[in-house]
Scaffold this motif. Sequence first.
Motif, mmCIF file in Angstrom:
data_model
loop_
_atom_site.group_PDB
_atom_site.id
_atom_site.type_symbol
_atom_site.label_atom_id
_atom_site.label_comp_id
_atom_site.label_asym_id
_atom_site.label_seq_id
_atom_site.Cartn_x
_atom_site.Cartn_y
_atom_site.Cartn_z
ATOM 1 N N LYS A 74 13.455 -3.220 -5.648
ATOM 2 C CA LYS A 74 12.040 -3.223 -5.290
ATOM 3 C C LYS A 74 11.237 -2.480 -6.350
ATOM 4 N N SER A 75 10.038 -2.982 -6.569
ATOM 5 C CA SER A 75 9.171 -2.285 -7.515
ATOM 6 C C SER A 75 8.646 -1.020 -6.842
ATOM 7 N N PRO A 76 8.385 0.008 -7.620
ATOM 8 C CA PRO A 76 7.917 1.260 -7.025
ATOM 9 C C PRO A 76 6.552 1.078 -6.355
ATOM 10 N N VAL A 77 6.325 1.836 -5.298
ATOM 11 C CA VAL A 77 5.064 1.774 -4.571
ATOM 12 C C VAL A 77 4.015 2.543 -5.368
ATOM 13 N N LYS A 78 2.866 1.927 -5.527
ATOM 14 C CA LYS A 78 1.781 2.564 -6.274
ATOM 15 C C LYS A 78 0.803 3.182 -5.290
ATOM 16 N N SER A 79 0.331 4.341 -5.601
ATOM 17 C CA SER A 79 -0.660 5.010 -4.768
ATOM 18 C C SER A 79 -2.040 4.474 -5.104
#
Length: 95
Positions: A31-36
């Motif tokens: 999974k791609s990292p979650v962006k804030s």
Amino acid sequence: MSQIKVDNIKHIVPQSQVDVIQNKKAETDKKSPVKSINLSQHEVDLMDNAKRLFDGVGDIDTSRVESIKAQIASGELAFDMDELAKVLVRIDHGK
């Protein structure tokens, strides 16, 4: 002389290629990292209101939907498009 038909031929892939294919698949599965992101209070309120709205809605009765589609297609059920437009305007403007 007889003829033989061969079905379901599977190609042999060298182990080194199998490893490369499996590694590529493993990389795409990550999974791609979650962006804030920063939301305004108005946007947070809109999201909360939408969540409350959808939480109150039950599951869709697909058999009923199909029945209505069939009635529309057969002409058994007709819509007054002017009345529908008035209702949509009232809903949109809260009147």
